[in-house]
Design a protein around this motif. Structure first.
Motif: not given
Length: 336
Positions: A38-42
């Protein structure tokens, strides 16, 4: 441990609890390894909030859908991973086909509607993204937009649209076309795409190409446009977004997956993390800047997004999306 995890651990076998209470094993029981596509920040926001609430540490190993999916298959039962998170469903199908997932707790499955989880229950949807046709507002109006994603195979669209065929995002969309239209129609569409489309690396590059007037439109996921609009809009100021709707394969909603590995030595904590994502973690989707859709029952998405129910997506079982078949077909078309 704190209340959220304590409630789940209370149902665990006594032997597991006893082992986890001694020496190095106690330390391991308080830590899970997440293979994160998944998106790293999320994923980082989810992990930090979960750790703050439960005390369970999360070791995040980041990579792409296909990369980490293939790595898990290669590692098999020897993998150190406890949880696998993806952007799209095909990588989950890849790992599931290798029989590497433990069933998701039924109580967690019940939190997510049937449309956003596989029928077999060995993993669960954690977020979603919508397919869109991003178009140059200076060149196209509603009457000139393609009614179906299949229309992009027409010679009339030669040289006028872009996509990122090497990415897992686009390959998930092709998986949906395969599911809805069948192999012959999908191969014909891909063969036409080779002639018609500008192949770029990444959805962001495709959005920029539309904005710069290099192409009339591009097939991407919705959140690239919303994310850019929420910042400066410099890569989307000339771009409108078109939803195909009408159960078209171009109205595909890609489900991000979360699953617990059968080889996990920390299944209670792993199951707790997946459950947390589809409960309290959904609120991070609503308030954060990922612009992905929340999928749990009753969970609200970011208010800027068109509601999922209005997108008229085709009915597709995420368990059936076939990444290997798509890869073979795209290779045959000269797109990979």
């Amino acid at each position: 441990m704190r209340s959220f995890l304590r409630a789940l651990l209370s149902a665990a076998p006594l032997a597991l609890i006893c082992v986890a209470s001694s020496g190095a094993m106690a330390q391991n029981a308080g830590e899970i390894v997440v293979y994160n596509a998944q998106h790293e920040s999320l994923a980082k926001a989810w992990a930090e909030a979960f750790t703050a609430e439960t005390g369970v540490k999360i070791v995040m190993r980041n990579g792409g859908d296909t990369q980490l999916g293939n790595q898990l298959v290669q590692e098999g039962a020897a993998s150190s991973a406890d949880v696998f998170l993806t952007e799209n469903s095909p990588a989950m199908v890849l790992v599931d086909s290798a029989k590497l997932f433990a069933p998701v707790d039924p109580a967690t499955l019940d939190l997510v509607p049937d449309d956003y989880r596989p029928s077999h229950g060995r993993w669960v949807g954690i977020a979603a993204r919508a397919t869109i046709f991003a178009y140059d507002k200076r060149k196209l109006d509603q009457q000139k937009l393609p009614a179906s994603i299949m229309d992009l195979a027409s010679p009339a669209w030669k040289g006028r649209w872009a996509a990122s065929p090497s990415g897992a995002d686009f390959q998930a969309i092709v998986s949906a076309i395969l599911d809805v239209k069948g192999a012959a129609a999908t191969q014909a569409w891909l063969n036409a795409m080779k002639q018609n489309a500008l192949a770029l690396r990444g959805n962001a590059a495709a959005l920029k190409a539309v904005n710069a007037g290099e192409v009339d439109g591009a097939v991407i996921y919705h959140y690239y446009w919303f994310g850019d609009q929420a910042k400066t809009g410099e890569n989307s100021q000339n771009v409108g977004i078109h939803y195909f709707r009408n159960r078209d394969p171009g109205a595909f909603i890609s489900v991000s997956g979360g699953g617990v590995l059968a080889s996990s030595k920390n299944k209670p904590q792993a199951q707790a993390f997946v459950k947390w994502i589809v409960t309290k973690g959904q609120n991070i989707l609503r308030t954060g800047n990922s612009y992905e859709y929340a999928v749990a029952k009753g969970a609200a998405s970011n208010e800027r997004l068109t509601p999922l129910v209005d997108l008229q997506a085709p009915k597709i079982d995420p368990a059936g999306l076939n990444s290997r078949a798509v890869s073979d077909m795209m290779t045959a078309a000269g797109l990979l």
